[in-house]
Motif scaffolding. Sequence first.
Motif, PDB file in Angstrom:
ATOM      1  N   LEU A 190       0.833  -1.201   0.000  1.00  0.00           N
ATOM      2  CA  LEU A 190       0.000   0.000   0.000  1.00  0.00           C
ATOM      3  C   LEU A 190       0.866   1.249   0.000  1.00  0.00           C
ATOM      4  O   LEU A 190       0.637   2.177  -0.788  1.00  0.00           O
ATOM      5  N   ALA A 203      -6.148   1.572  -1.955  1.00  0.00           N
ATOM      6  CA  ALA A 203      -6.515   0.562  -0.962  1.00  0.00           C
ATOM      7  C   ALA A 203      -7.592  -0.363  -1.515  1.00  0.00           C
ATOM      8  O   ALA A 203      -7.531  -1.593  -1.351  1.00  0.00           O
ATOM      9  N   ILE A 217      -7.868  -3.765   0.343  1.00  0.00           N
ATOM     10  CA  ILE A 217      -7.576  -3.392   1.725  1.00  0.00           C
ATOM     11  C   ILE A 217      -8.661  -2.456   2.245  1.00  0.00           C
ATOM     12  O   ILE A 217      -9.023  -1.488   1.581  1.00  0.00           O
ATOM     13  N   LEU A 263      -9.404   0.210   5.001  1.00  0.00           N
ATOM     14  CA  LEU A 263      -8.796   1.081   5.999  1.00  0.00           C
ATOM     15  C   LEU A 263      -9.867   1.691   6.880  1.00  0.00           C
ATOM     16  O   LEU A 263     -10.931   2.082   6.393  1.00  0.00           O
TER      17      LEU A 263
END
Length: 313
Positions: free
Chosen positions: A208, A235, A240, A242
């Motif tokens: 990332l 992301a 991913i 967050l």
Amino acid sequence: MNAVWPVSGQNKGEINLKHSLKKLLSLVLVFTLLYPMLLPAAALADAAPGDVIVTLGENLSPADREKILAEMNETEETEIITVSNQEEREYLGDYISSSQIGTRALSSTKITLAEQGAGINVETNNITWVSEGMYANALVTAGVEDAEIYVTAPFPVSGTAALTGLIKAYEIAAEIEIPEEQKQVANEEMVRTAELAESIGVEEATELMNRIKEEIANNPVESEEDLRELIRRIAAELGIELTEQELDGLVSLFMRMKDLNINWDQVQDQISKVRDNLGEFLAREDTQNFISRFLEVIAQLIEALKGLFTSEA
């Protein structure tokens, strides 16, 4: 890290495990990441490749001090500087808890200046919280380049004292004074990456961070909101999720880097070099032999465990 275990069939399980172990080895090697984040801070003055400076945690016992120097193949004749717990707190106190920093400075380092263009290579021992890549990235942010780094401790410790010591050693070797804001950003970067690794995984956090840097190098952002959207997009592309707190932390970090006049073209160039170096390392015969031996041991362990579970059933 989630373990890979056979789902249906012995062959499929072993193939998946071997694939994951090779991926793990690649991850460890990627931890030597380096990216020149700033315009050159200074030339290395009279320093020359091969010059060595050792940093020792101030709270090492005499016996541990002797042990660490022997481990580094150095003696009391080597140039040595000490790092205190108070110095750690000066640079890390705004980013991690007092309990994480601890009350003693124990992690110690050896920095050996390398030839121009060699980059930063980091090896650690008994360091539990800060990875090799986190040290490397933070050091380059602080203006350090071309050095062999060894970080160790007499027993497992977080390793927070080491970055402070390495930056301090580099200032002495290069006969320069690194701006305080630059040191602060380097320490914040180390902490942000370590915290992300705890929640999303080391490999994911590393990738990332690299993707954000590469994107900024190609398409510089003008505002905080642009940066926020860029991080969200990357992301999502990596799968991913967050939290808002993690997102805010990354935006804050990269905005501070932006204010420090980061050379993003150098960032992109060095990320490419790291990936090239990784490929060369994996292609080496001794590396392949190590992987082969390691996988054989794991395969034998799996067979033993499967036999145990079968007998118990």
